[in-house]
Every structure is written in C-alpha cells, then in structure tokens.
Design an enzyme around this catalytic site. Structure first.
Site, PDB file in Angstrom:
ATOM      1  N   HIS A   1       0.836  -1.206   0.000  1.00 22.89           N
ATOM      2  CA  HIS A   1       0.000   0.000   0.000  1.00 22.89           C
ATOM      3  C   HIS A   1       0.874   1.261   0.000  1.00 22.89           C
ATOM      4  O   HIS A   1       0.703   2.152  -0.832  1.00 22.89           O
ATOM      5  CB  HIS A   1      -0.915  -0.027   1.234  1.00 22.89           C
ATOM      6  CG  HIS A   1      -1.788   1.185   1.391  1.00 22.89           C
ATOM      7  ND1 HIS A   1      -3.123   1.186   1.051  1.00 22.89           N
ATOM      8  CD2 HIS A   1      -1.521   2.445   1.848  1.00 22.89           C
ATOM      9  CE1 HIS A   1      -3.637   2.393   1.293  1.00 22.89           C
ATOM     10  NE2 HIS A   1      -2.677   3.165   1.784  1.00 22.89           N
ATOM     11  N   GLU A   2       1.816   1.314   0.945  1.00 24.98           N
ATOM     12  CA  GLU A   2       2.662   2.516   1.040  1.00 24.98           C
ATOM     13  C   GLU A   2       3.558   2.672  -0.188  1.00 24.98           C
ATOM     14  O   GLU A   2       3.837   3.785  -0.622  1.00 24.98           O
ATOM     15  CB  GLU A   2       3.503   2.481   2.329  1.00 24.98           C
ATOM     16  CG  GLU A   2       2.691   2.488   3.628  1.00 24.98           C
ATOM     17  CD  GLU A   2       1.698   3.647   3.742  1.00 24.98           C
ATOM     18  OE1 GLU A   2       1.928   4.703   3.126  1.00 24.98           O
ATOM     19  OE2 GLU A   2       0.685   3.483   4.439  1.00 24.98           O
TER      20      GLU A   2
ATOM     21  N   HIS B   1       3.486   6.782  -6.908  1.00 27.28           N
ATOM     22  CA  HIS B   1       2.755   7.976  -7.351  1.00 27.28           C
ATOM     23  C   HIS B   1       3.696   9.185  -7.309  1.00 27.28           C
ATOM     24  O   HIS B   1       3.754   9.993  -8.235  1.00 27.28           O
ATOM     25  CB  HIS B   1       1.543   8.192  -6.433  1.00 27.28           C
ATOM     26  CG  HIS B   1       0.460   9.034  -7.024  1.00 27.28           C
ATOM     27  ND1 HIS B   1      -0.713   9.317  -6.355  1.00 27.28           N
ATOM     28  CD2 HIS B   1       0.358   9.674  -8.210  1.00 27.28           C
ATOM     29  CE1 HIS B   1      -1.475  10.078  -7.111  1.00 27.28           C
ATOM     30  NE2 HIS B   1      -0.846  10.316  -8.238  1.00 27.28           N
TER      31      HIS B   1
ATOM     32  N   HIS C   1       1.823   4.648  -2.831  1.00 30.14           N
ATOM     33  CA  HIS C   1       1.982   6.105  -2.676  1.00 30.14           C
ATOM     34  C   HIS C   1       3.350   6.557  -3.205  1.00 30.14           C
ATOM     35  O   HIS C   1       3.471   7.564  -3.890  1.00 30.14           O
ATOM     36  CB  HIS C   1       1.876   6.495  -1.196  1.00 30.14           C
ATOM     37  CG  HIS C   1       0.490   6.476  -0.641  1.00 30.14           C
ATOM     38  ND1 HIS C   1      -0.583   7.073  -1.272  1.00 30.14           N
ATOM     39  CD2 HIS C   1      -0.005   5.947   0.514  1.00 30.14           C
ATOM     40  CE1 HIS C   1      -1.665   6.907  -0.535  1.00 30.14           C
ATOM     41  NE2 HIS C   1      -1.343   6.223   0.552  1.00 30.14           N
TER      42      HIS C   1
END
Length: 713
Positions: free
Chosen positions: A495-496, A502, A499
């Site tokens: 999940h991290e 991105h 980020h």
C-alpha cells in the site's frame, strides 16, 4: 496513509493532496536520462541483512539529513528556514513586477517549492527524529514557515498578480491545461483566506483560519485522551485488563480484540463517555468551518472541501453513500446474523449484537472458517523477499528497479533507515525513497508516506527529483531469522509503496501538484490498487518463499487468506458508510438540526443498524474529522476506482506491461495537475457513474468459488 503538511495556500496542497501529467512527449523528452550508479545493490538482499550503520569514514564530510548540507546539526534548520524566507521575499517581488502570463505561475510554484522544501522536511523530522534537539528545531521551522505562508496568503499585491492573469480570458485560454489548473489551485487557496473580500471580512477570515487550526489541534489531542473510572465501579475480575492508577482504572482505548464481552463493553462505555470540553470543541470547530465557508462564498464547508475532487460536490457523495448502503443492507444483516450466531455459541446468556462485538467475533469466525494463523504465513514473508517481490512487480509492470544505496554520513536519522534509488530502464534515476521501516522508541505508530521534496521542472531544464519517506513499524530481525511480516504488514508495505510510486512517477512541471498532492478521493487509488496485487497469487508466488527451506507459499493458503478478508466485510464497509455519512452531515447545512450526539444516534441507526449506546459519544474520538473533514468518504471512493482499474486492466494479467504503461501515462504521471475524473476516464476508457462505483465495491465482497473447490479437494 498519506501524511500531508498543514500549510495552506502557497505552502503545498495541504489538507487536500494535488493532480496532472505533462505528457511524456513534452516534458519527459526534455529530461536527460540520469546516470546509473555503480554503488547500487540488489534490494532484496539489502533488507535481509542487518544494517552496517554509517560507513566508517573518519575523514568524510557529514552530509546532513537527506543530503541537505545545513542539516548536519539541529541549528541548521534555522539557516535553512532563513534562506527559504530570503528567497521568498525575492520571489514575491518578482511575482508582483512580472507581467501576467505563464511565468507568473512558474514564480508562484518556485515560491511554493522554496517553502515546502523546508516545511515538508521539517514536518517529518519533528515527529520521526529520535533526537529531541532535531525535533524541536524542526517544530520551530514549521512555525516560522507557517507564519510566512499566512502572510503570503493575505498579501494583496501577490494575489492581484495572479488575479490579473486569471481575469484575462485571452491569456487564460493560451495556458496549457496543467498551468491553468495550477493557477486556479493557487487562487483557490488564496480565497479561503478571504483575500478577495473587503478589509473587515478579510480580517474575520484570517481570525477564523487561526481559530480552526487551534480547535483542530485541541480536538485531535482530546480524541486520544484516556478516561478514568473509580475502581470499585468495575467488576473485580475485569480490572486486571486495564491500567490502574491509585483508586482509579484508566481506559485508553476500546479493547476491541478482547475475548471477554464484559471487558469490551466496559471499555466502550467508559472510553466513549462524553467529555464536555471535547464536545464544546467539536461544536465550535464545525461551526467555525461553516462560518468560514459561508464567508468565502460557499453554502457549506462540504461544498468548499469537495471542490476539484472526483465527487465534485456533497450531493454526489450522499448519493454514493446512500446507494452503497442500500446495496449492502442485506449482506450486512447476514453478517450481523453470523456474528449473533457465534456470540450465542460462546455466550448463550447474552447474544444481542452490540457495537463492541463485530471486530472480535468476525475475527473468531475468520479463524474458525479459515486456518489463517499469522505465524503460518510469516516465514514466507521475510522483508527481503517482500521487497524483491515489489521489485519484480514494478519492473515487469513499469520498467522500474529499486536499488539499495549506501547513505552518506549524517544523511539518515537512524542507522536502520535504508535508502532506495528508483531507476527506470530507459529514463534512468527517477527519485529516492528512504525506508524507515523498523520499530524504535518514540516513533509514531503509523504506516505512512511523507513527501520530503516534490518533483518539478527547473528553469535550467533539469528535473528536480522527488524524495519521499515510507514509514512502517516492523519488528527487527533476530539472531535466528530476518524480519518476518504478517500478511497484514505485507499488504501495508505494498500500500505505502503505491503512494511512493505515485510520487516517483508523477512528472509534473509544477511541484505544487507533484505526486500525491492531489484530491483526497484520488490520492488513495494507487496505494489501494497495490493491495489488489498483494492479494493475487500470481504476484505473491513470485516472491513468497520460506526463509529457511525456500519452499513457495502454497496457493490454497493465499486463497484462504483472501477469502477470509471477506468475512463480515459487508458489515465493515457499512460501518465506513456510517462514518462517512456522519462526516457529511456534520459539515453540511448549519446550524445543525440537532446536537452532534443526537445526529450520531440517528445516523448510526439508519446507516449501520446496531443500536446506539446511551451516554456514549463516539464522534468525540473521530480524529479523522480534523484531517479529513467532509472527505472521510474518500477511502471508499478511492477503493471503488482501484477495484475498477484492477478488474478492467490487471485482473487478467497482473504483469501486463501495456496496462502498466497506460496506468503510468493516464493516472500516475499527472500528480494533481489534471482533473481526477479525467484521469479515471483515461484509464478505464469510459466515464464511470455512481452506480459503477457502488457495483465495484459490492462485487469485491463476493466469495471466490475456486477457493471452495480447492479447499474441498
């Protein structure tokens, strides 16, 4: 989770994060490929060995945190902030004397960048650095930059230099879409300070902004404040579950996982007992937000907060939540029935399902139905294997490799922080990720992503490389084994990293809209999408190996794990719908038709279904009302978008390079420089409706028939 600074206006896209891409044909073609370094080493091996600490370099120069020369000592923050403030003054003069045009936006972005480069870094250091002197210096830098941002947001000459540009239709039409959007975002931030109002109203707006910041800080502290009760009021056999302080018992949480029904009930009723000061603080916060929104031209705070998001307005959010609630209702009732059955089995005297029951009993059902004891999985998920898995996925999907790089002396704040270079197969070095993964004293217990430096195109044609930190709280390796992750930890890591990608792949011209600085309901899409990869056997099979035997993780274990997550998932989602609806009502039409507690009671009964417990006020513990005011729905909407992207682009083949390139081109590369719905449309090649979002979320709850077949073999 994304950590975003608290600066408004020129100091980064704060409470909302910002979106657009500059097209690989235009911007990226002009960026020289970065040289490949010979000091890089394979990422998997780097995480499965103990750190060697700082390189033994007695005569080497101390580089300073993140390679910033001034930050080799706490006093350096003062030097860095003074430098930024001097540069700011020069840029303000330039902005006010430059004729309106694209150059105006570039100057504003440089202004934002010079402040953010200190503020973003300080925002991280003040909570994560182990040394108090560094934390205090960073805190002071945040205050100093914050004061400057407030000053700039009320600088009429600066505002007018931007207004002249946006008021000239011919000039606006000549701007490229990203430049125009960034100009509008700066203007939006200006106007929340009331700069377009007359002097008296402007002062009122500034005062309200200050008051809201203070109330937010007070409310946030109150959400974690423990409650206490006299010892004799609690049955003796449950007292040992709580902390004692003299004649009192301290309750500092809900104890949701306790197997004792009475412990959970006591914790719920005591921890959520209303505090008059906290109640007053919340009421003032909500009414101040409403007053500010009305003062600057919006009918409600929610209308202001949802500007530029996927949802666009509160009406769409409520339509989304109501339709989702309708579609979930039957499934939620079945989940509550299942919980009731388990409660009756374990506690026949009292089988009514209460709000303190679902987390515990759904866990019991999961464990009974699927054998998913974390200790069975951990040996297959060594940290090095998981990092190698991410490396394989990113390489096949996006042509990206992660390499460990030895940090210089003084560059990191703890010797176990690893530095990763993110390298593209043809474009070279894209940026750096600092991995602060391990538990240590005084480190915040949260998994999150921090932007330290945003990417942007510099005046000399070079690209300013993004720098981020990923913070997790993993156990350290032991003498006999490397760091082993539970399935939940592995999913959080993916999940991290979503980020981080991105941030790394956003190639925007402006740092104001770099990477994750985009609307909140879009910001979680890349990170949630990575969870789908983390739960797909074809991906997991690339890296999950027993750290001692090398045996791969059996397919049925992955399937059981995925299906176990669907146990009571409708009730979990229904709870999120309730929280999101409550948030919308609190930030909707004022004065509120009832007290915040009465609204909680009505909303809980309508949107959740379990009874409200008298003399409790859960909303006073709802910390997300501060950072996600009127935007709590964002996580559900981001999940809906991620689900659609997964099913339509990656479900058939999670390593599809063409889909990966499209994902980069249409969604990641724009950061916050493009309207989010346009990015979603570009990726899905259709414009999704509210019904499409709802269907995507609900279809994720369906059990996979293949698992039953495998388990019955």
């Amino acid at each position: 989770m994304l950590c975003v600074g608290r600066l408004g206006g020129l100091g980064a896209r704060a409470a909302a994060l910002p979106p657009r891409r500059a097209g690989r044909g235009s911007l990226e073609a002009g960026i020289r490929a970065r040289r490949v370094s010979t000091s890089w080493s394979p990422v998997g091996a780097a995480f499965n060995v103990k750190p060697q600490g700082s390189r033994l370099d007695l005569f080497g120069e101390r580089r300073g945190l993140f390679g910033v020369p001034e930050l080799s000592a706490p006093e350096g923050f003062h030097i860095a902030q003074e430098k930024a403030l001097r540069k700011t003054e020069l840029l303000v003069d330039r902005a006010c004397s430059t004729p309106p045009g694209p150059q105006t936006v570039l100057i504003f972005d440089e202004l934002s960048d010079s402040l953010c480069r200190v503020a973003d870094l300080a925002d991280f250091v003040k909570i994560a650095h182990p040394e108090p002197a560094f934390r205090e210096a960073a805190e002071e830098a945040c205050r100093s930059i914050g004061t400057m941002v407030e000053k700039l947001n009320t600088n009429v000459d600066l505002y007018q230099s931007l207004q002249k540009l946006l008021a000239d239709k011919k000039l606006v039409d000549s701007l490229d879409p990203e430049t125009r959007r960034v100009a509008e975002l700066f203007m939006f931030d200006f106007e929340i300070s009331g700069i377009h109002l007359d002097k008296e109203k402007r002062k009122r707006a500034v005062d309200l902004n200050v008051k809201i910041l203070d109330l937010s800080s007070t409310f946030l502290m109150g959400t974690n404040f423990p409650n206490k009760i006299e010892k004799h009021l609690l049955p003796e056999h449950i007292r040992r579950n709580f902390t004692s302080a003299g004649d009192h018992i301290i309750i500092d949480g809900l104890h949701a996982e306790s197997p004792d029904d009475l412990v959970r009930e006591a914790a719920y009723k005591i921890f959520l007992y209303p505090n008059a000061g906290q109640l007053k603080c919340l009421e003032e916060l909500l009414s101040s937000r409403d007053l500010l929104a009305k003062l600057v031209g919006y009918s409600t705070f929610s209308h202001r907060a949802l500007q530029g998001t996927i949802a666009k307005n509160p009406e769409t959010v409520m339509q989304f939540l109501e339709k989702l609630s309708d579609k979930l209702s039957e499934r939620t009732l079945k989940d509550f029935e299942m919980i009731r059955g388990m409660k009756m089995k374990l506690n026949p005297q009292n089988s009514e399902v209460m709000p303190w029951d679902p987390p515990y009993y759904s866990g019991v059902i999961r464990a009974e139905r699927y054998n998913i004891e974390p200790s069975l999985y951990c040996p297959f998920f060594s940290l090095g294997a998981c990092m190698e898995g991410l490396n394989i996925l990113l390489n096949r999907l996006l042509g990206i490799s992660l390499y460990a790089e030895q940090p210089a002396k003084g560059e990191v704040w703890s010797e176990d922080v690893r530095k990763l270079a993110v390298v593209h197969e043809s474009e070279g070095l894209l940026g750096y990720i600092y991995c602060d993964f391990f538990q240590r004293a005084d480190k915040p217990h949260q998994d999150c992503h921090f932007t330290i430096r945003g990417g942007r195109l510099k005046e000399d044609g070079d690209y300013q490389l993004p720098v981020v930190v990923l913070m997790l709280n993993l156990p350290r390796s032991s003498r006999s084994s490397p760091t082993l992750l539970t399935p939940g930890m592995m999913e959080n890591l993916f999940h991290e990293m979503g980020h981080a990608m991105h941030s790394m792949l956003g190639r925007t011209r402006y740092q104001h809209v770099t990477g994750t600085r985009c609307p909140t309901d879009f910001a979680e899409v890349p990170s949630i999408l990575m969870e789908y990869f983390a739960n797909d056997y074809r991906v997991v099979n690339q890296f999950a190996r027993h750290y001692q035997t090398g045996q791969p993780l059996p397919k049925n274990m992955v399937s059981r794990l995925c299906e176990s997550k669907k146990v009571c998932a409708a009730a979990d989602m229904q709870l999120q719908v309730f929280y999101a609806t409550l948030d919308q009502i609190y930030h909707g039409k004022h004065p509120l038709r009832n007290s915040t507690t009465d609204i909680l009671k009505e909303t809980q009964e309508k949107f959740y279904g379990l009874p409200y417990v008298p003399n409790t006020a859960w909303q006073l513990r709802f910390s997300h009302l501060v950072g996600y005011g009127a935007k709590y729905y964002s996580y559900l909407m981001s999940r809906a978008v991620a689900s659609m992207v997964w099913k339509e682009c990656f479900l058939q083949d999670p390593f599809n390079r063409a889909a990966g390139e499209r994902y980069r081109r249409e969604m990641l590369a724009h950061g916050g420089g493009r309207e989010p719905m346009l990015m979603v449309e570009g990726m899905l090649q259709k414009c999704p409706s509210v019904d499409d979002f709802v269907s995507a979320l609900v279809s994720d709850l369906d059990l996979d028939f293949e698992t039953f077949l495998m388990d019955s073999e």
